[in-house]
Every structure is written in C-alpha cells, then in structure tokens.
Scaffold this motif. Sequence first.
Motif, PDB file in Angstrom:
ATOM      1  N   VAL A  29       0.836  -1.207   0.000  1.00 31.94           N
ATOM      2  CA  VAL A  29       0.000   0.000   0.000  1.00 31.94           C
ATOM      3  C   VAL A  29       0.864   1.248   0.000  1.00 31.94           C
ATOM      4  CG1 VAL A  29      -1.634   1.335   1.360  1.00 31.94           C
ATOM      5  CG2 VAL A  29      -1.967  -1.120   1.089  1.00 31.94           C
ATOM      6  N   PHE A  30       1.852   1.267   0.890  1.00 33.21           N
ATOM      7  CA  PHE A  30       2.732   2.430   0.987  1.00 33.21           C
ATOM      8  C   PHE A  30       3.498   2.622  -0.316  1.00 33.21           C
ATOM      9  CE2 PHE A  30       6.856   4.291   2.516  1.00 33.21           C
ATOM     10  CZ  PHE A  30       6.345   5.560   2.760  1.00 33.21           C
ATOM     11  N   GLY A  31       3.983   1.514  -0.915  1.00 35.43           N
ATOM     12  CA  GLY A  31       4.733   1.623  -2.160  1.00 35.43           C
ATOM     13  C   GLY A  31       3.897   2.168  -3.297  1.00 35.43           C
ATOM     14  N   ALA A  32       2.677   1.649  -3.461  1.00 25.54           N
ATOM     15  CA  ALA A  32       1.824   2.113  -4.551  1.00 25.54           C
ATOM     16  C   ALA A  32       1.472   3.585  -4.397  1.00 25.54           C
ATOM     17  CB  ALA A  32       0.554   1.271  -4.608  1.00 25.54           C
ATOM     18  N   MET A  33       1.096   3.982  -3.192  1.00 25.68           N
ATOM     19  CA  MET A  33       0.746   5.377  -2.959  1.00 25.68           C
ATOM     20  C   MET A  33       1.951   6.294  -3.136  1.00 25.68           C
ATOM     21  SD  MET A  33      -2.433   5.414  -2.416  1.00 25.68           S
ATOM     22  CE  MET A  33      -3.838   4.504  -1.800  1.00 25.68           C
ATOM     23  N   ASP A  34       3.086   5.859  -2.587  1.00 24.27           N
ATOM     24  CA  ASP A  34       4.289   6.687  -2.674  1.00 24.27           C
ATOM     25  C   ASP A  34       4.758   6.802  -4.114  1.00 24.27           C
ATOM     26  OD1 ASP A  34       6.369   8.250  -1.684  1.00 24.27           O
ATOM     27  OD2 ASP A  34       7.692   6.533  -1.435  1.00 24.27           O
ATOM     28  N   GLY A  35       4.681   5.676  -4.856  1.00 28.04           N
ATOM     29  CA  GLY A  35       5.101   5.721  -6.246  1.00 28.04           C
ATOM     30  C   GLY A  35       4.259   6.671  -7.073  1.00 28.04           C
ATOM     31  N   LEU A 156      11.991 -10.456   2.415  1.00 25.42           N
ATOM     32  CA  LEU A 156      11.940 -10.556   0.962  1.00 25.42           C
ATOM     33  C   LEU A 156      10.544 -10.266   0.430  1.00 25.42           C
ATOM     34  CD1 LEU A 156      14.160 -13.704   0.295  1.00 25.42           C
ATOM     35  CD2 LEU A 156      14.711 -11.310  -0.200  1.00 25.42           C
ATOM     36  N   LEU A 157       9.539 -10.750   1.131  1.00 21.39           N
ATOM     37  CA  LEU A 157       8.162 -10.482   0.710  1.00 21.39           C
ATOM     38  C   LEU A 157       7.859  -8.990   0.803  1.00 21.39           C
ATOM     39  CD1 LEU A 157       5.380 -11.533  -0.128  1.00 21.39           C
ATOM     40  CD2 LEU A 157       4.849 -11.839   2.295  1.00 21.39           C
ATOM     41  N   ALA A 158       8.287  -8.359   1.879  1.00 24.11           N
ATOM     42  CA  ALA A 158       8.055  -6.929   2.047  1.00 24.11           C
ATOM     43  C   ALA A 158       8.785  -6.129   0.973  1.00 24.11           C
ATOM     44  CB  ALA A 158       8.503  -6.479   3.439  1.00 24.11           C
ATOM     45  N   ALA A 159      10.042  -6.499   0.690  1.00 28.98           N
ATOM     46  CA  ALA A 159      10.821  -5.784  -0.322  1.00 28.98           C
ATOM     47  C   ALA A 159      10.212  -5.959  -1.707  1.00 28.98           C
ATOM     48  CB  ALA A 159      12.267  -6.279  -0.309  1.00 28.98           C
ATOM     49  N   GLY A 160       9.825  -7.187  -2.042  1.00 27.88           N
ATOM     50  CA  GLY A 160       9.227  -7.428  -3.353  1.00 27.88           C
ATOM     51  C   GLY A 160       7.911  -6.710  -3.535  1.00 27.88           C
ATOM     52  N   ALA A 161       7.062  -6.746  -2.497  1.00 25.41           N
ATOM     53  CA  ALA A 161       5.775  -6.056  -2.571  1.00 25.41           C
ATOM     54  C   ALA A 161       5.975  -4.559  -2.728  1.00 25.41           C
ATOM     55  CB  ALA A 161       4.951  -6.354  -1.320  1.00 25.41           C
ATOM     56  N   SER A 162       6.946  -4.018  -2.004  1.00 29.60           N
ATOM     57  CA  SER A 162       7.206  -2.585  -2.068  1.00 29.60           C
ATOM     58  C   SER A 162       7.728  -2.173  -3.444  1.00 29.60           C
ATOM     59  CB  SER A 162       8.216  -2.202  -0.980  1.00 29.60           C
ATOM     60  OG  SER A 162       8.482  -0.827  -1.009  1.00 29.60           O
ATOM     61  N   PHE A 163       8.667  -2.975  -3.981  1.00 34.12           N
ATOM     62  CA  PHE A 163       9.247  -2.655  -5.296  1.00 34.12           C
ATOM     63  C   PHE A 163       8.177  -2.665  -6.387  1.00 34.12           C
ATOM     64  CE2 PHE A 163      11.148  -3.668  -9.343  1.00 34.12           C
ATOM     65  CZ  PHE A 163      12.298  -2.900  -9.381  1.00 34.12           C
ATOM     66  N   CYS A 164       7.414  -3.742  -6.459  1.00 28.77           N
ATOM     67  CA  CYS A 164       6.399  -3.873  -7.509  1.00 28.77           C
ATOM     68  C   CYS A 164       5.301  -2.821  -7.385  1.00 28.77           C
ATOM     69  CB  CYS A 164       5.784  -5.270  -7.457  1.00 28.77           C
ATOM     70  SG  CYS A 164       6.951  -6.601  -7.868  1.00 28.77           S
ATOM     71  N   ALA A 165       4.867  -2.574  -6.143  1.00 24.88           N
ATOM     72  CA  ALA A 165       3.795  -1.610  -5.937  1.00 24.88           C
ATOM     73  C   ALA A 165       4.256  -0.193  -6.269  1.00 24.88           C
ATOM     74  CB  ALA A 165       3.300  -1.678  -4.492  1.00 24.88           C
ATOM     75  N   PHE A 166       5.485   0.159  -5.870  1.00 27.27           N
ATOM     76  CA  PHE A 166       5.994   1.494  -6.179  1.00 27.27           C
ATOM     77  C   PHE A 166       6.103   1.676  -7.683  1.00 27.27           C
ATOM     78  CE2 PHE A 166       8.964   4.830  -6.982  1.00 27.27           C
ATOM     79  CZ  PHE A 166       8.814   5.732  -5.945  1.00 27.27           C
ATOM     80  N   ALA A 167       6.654   0.667  -8.376  1.00 25.54           N
ATOM     81  CA  ALA A 167       6.816   0.772  -9.824  1.00 25.54           C
ATOM     82  C   ALA A 167       5.461   0.924 -10.515  1.00 25.54           C
ATOM     83  CB  ALA A 167       7.548  -0.460 -10.349  1.00 25.54           C
ATOM     84  N   ALA A 168       4.462   0.165 -10.050  1.00 22.81           N
ATOM     85  CA  ALA A 168       3.128   0.270 -10.647  1.00 22.81           C
ATOM     86  C   ALA A 168       2.529   1.644 -10.428  1.00 22.81           C
ATOM     87  CB  ALA A 168       2.216  -0.807 -10.058  1.00 22.81           C
ATOM     88  N   GLY A 169       2.665   2.161  -9.212  1.00 26.66           N
ATOM     89  CA  GLY A 169       2.123   3.490  -8.932  1.00 26.66           C
ATOM     90  C   GLY A 169       2.856   4.578  -9.695  1.00 26.66           C
ATOM     91  N   ALA A 170       4.186   4.458  -9.782  1.00 31.48           N
ATOM     92  CA  ALA A 170       4.986   5.487 -10.454  1.00 31.48           C
ATOM     93  C   ALA A 170       4.760   5.493 -11.956  1.00 31.48           C
ATOM     94  CB  ALA A 170       6.467   5.264 -10.150  1.00 31.48           C
ATOM     95  N   LEU A 171       4.308   4.373 -12.506  1.00 32.54           N
ATOM     96  CA  LEU A 171       4.093   4.290 -13.949  1.00 32.54           C
ATOM     97  C   LEU A 171       2.843   5.056 -14.392  1.00 32.54           C
ATOM     98  CD1 LEU A 171       5.224   2.939 -16.519  1.00 32.54           C
ATOM     99  CD2 LEU A 171       3.722   1.003 -16.054  1.00 32.54           C
ATOM    100  N   VAL A 172       1.892   5.219 -13.486  1.00 34.42           N
ATOM    101  CA  VAL A 172       0.606   5.836 -13.858  1.00 34.42           C
ATOM    102  C   VAL A 172       0.778   7.236 -14.460  1.00 34.42           C
ATOM    103  CG1 VAL A 172      -1.591   6.694 -12.947  1.00 34.42           C
ATOM    104  CG2 VAL A 172      -0.735   4.456 -12.239  1.00 34.42           C
ATOM    105  N   PRO A 173       1.461   8.189 -13.800  1.00 33.59           N
ATOM    106  CA  PRO A 173       1.580   9.522 -14.412  1.00 33.59           C
ATOM    107  C   PRO A 173       2.547   9.562 -15.588  1.00 33.59           C
ATOM    108  CG  PRO A 173       2.844   9.416 -12.378  1.00 33.59           C
ATOM    109  CD  PRO A 173       2.096   8.129 -12.471  1.00 33.59           C
ATOM    110  N   LEU A 174       3.308   8.495 -15.779  1.00 38.45           N
ATOM    111  CA  LEU A 174       4.288   8.468 -16.866  1.00 38.45           C
ATOM    112  C   LEU A 174       3.683   7.991 -18.187  1.00 38.45           C
ATOM    113  CD1 LEU A 174       7.305   8.875 -17.499  1.00 38.45           C
ATOM    114  CD2 LEU A 174       7.709   6.532 -16.715  1.00 38.45           C
ATOM    115  N   VAL A 175       2.619   7.221 -18.112  1.00 35.81           N
ATOM    116  CA  VAL A 175       2.029   6.599 -19.312  1.00 35.81           C
ATOM    117  C   VAL A 175       1.692   7.610 -20.404  1.00 35.81           C
ATOM    118  CG1 VAL A 175      -0.023   5.387 -20.149  1.00 35.81           C
ATOM    119  CG2 VAL A 175       1.203   4.522 -18.169  1.00 35.81           C
ATOM    120  N   PRO A 176       1.023   8.742 -20.116  1.00 42.30           N
ATOM    121  CA  PRO A 176       0.668   9.669 -21.207  1.00 42.30           C
ATOM    122  C   PRO A 176       1.880  10.169 -21.990  1.00 42.30           C
ATOM    123  CG  PRO A 176      -0.555  10.210 -19.232  1.00 42.30           C
ATOM    124  CD  PRO A 176       0.477   9.206 -18.831  1.00 42.30           C
TER     125      PRO A 176
END
Length: 240
Positions: A29-35, A156-176
């Motif tokens: 959650v924190f990763g997606a929102m922060d990303g 490892l689970l926390a790190a992986g979840a954070s990495f993937c969620a941050f990348a997904a969130g950060a990609l949203v404003p970049l897509v256009p």
Amino acid sequence: MTIELERTHAPEKHHSHRDVTGGWLRPAVFGAMDGLVSNFALIAGVVGAAGAGRGAVLAGFAGLAAGACSMAAGEYTSVKSQTELMRAEIAVERGELARDPEGEQAELAALYRSRGLDADLADKVAAGLSADPEQALRVHVREELGVDPDDLPSPLLAAGASFCAFAAGALVPLVPFLFGAAGLVAAVVLSVVGLFVFGAVVAGMTARPWWLGGLRQLALGVGAATVTFGLGHLLGVTVS
C-alpha cells in the motif's frame, strides 16, 4: 424439549479472517501510494520548470527506478532488522523456559489470573500449556511480545511487494508521456483517477468507506503535485 432447543438455537456460524500479519500489505500500500504521488509530483515539477517533453519522460523513469529500488531496500532492511530483533527476544524466552520452567509456568498462571480466571483454573491452564515446551514457548511469546513465532514477517516479501507496488504506482503519471503527450493534462487526469482508485481500494481492504479513502488520497496527491509544480515553475523562471 430436544426439538424446541433445535428450533430456538441457530447453528453456529464460523467466519474467517484475512491475513493481517503476513508483512506484505503495508509495504504494498505504501509503495503504490508513494510511487504514484512522488512520481506525479516529480513529473509535475519538471514540467513546471521546463515543460513537457523528453525531460519529463526521463525524470519519470528515473523517479520510478530510483524510488522502487530505494523503497525495496528500505523495506528489506527495516523488516529484516525487526525480524532479527523478534528472533533474539524469542531466544531469550526459550532460554528462560529451559532455565526456570516452574517460574515461567507460575508467570503464565499469574497472567491468566489477572485476566479474570480463578486461581485453580489459571493454574490448570498454565500447567496444561506448559506440558509441551514448544507450545509453552509460543504462548509466552504471544502473550509477552505480542508476536506469533510461527508467522514472522518476511523481509523478501516486504521488499518485493514494495518494489512492484511502487513501480506500478509510479508508472501511472508516466504513461501519457510514453504515448507522446505534449502537456500535463493527461498525466493529471490519469493520476487523479489513479489516486482515487488506489485510495478507494485500500479503504475497502481495511473496511473503511471507499469514497473517504479515495478522496483522502486524492487530496494528498494533488496537494503534493501542486506544490512541486509551483516550485518547478518558479525555479524555471528564475533560472531562465
């Protein structure tokens, strides 16, 4: 009489709980929102300073990569340190049980007395639980440390979840910008929708009103982007 009891007593209903200790929800959650918020704000700042273009795309990718790696490393270190501390305290409790089992049993009985059991019942419960050393260890760790020794968070689970969620969130404003957007409007629209949806989904997972979670996250994200856009615009004017 038996028939009446069967009619007046409803059958027992069992329910299940979601996993709240697995160590993945908070970093995800924190990763997606922060990303989403940080990259939206970063791109807004770059556009405010230099306009939309190659610079905004490069800044967005740099923010995605740097932020995802930083979040993953931070989560891994944090959860790893927490888990190591928990294991150290569990080892202390294991040593106490091996050195003074009678004293630990008495401690457990006193705990149950403090929670309302009468003395005889508390002694019997403590004796029954203490008969198996491993069971006794689990009970003492849960009661004294508030953790489950069989379900410690995974770094490892926390790190992986954070990495993937941050990348997904950060990609949203970049897509256009990947599709040739010439301004910030499309990124703003997509980011606003993403902020509200992410906030609503998280609120639904935590049994909060979905609309309240969506609006709260929307306000935080738009506020951060507005500040950075304004600072970027002022900096761009000053430098030019």
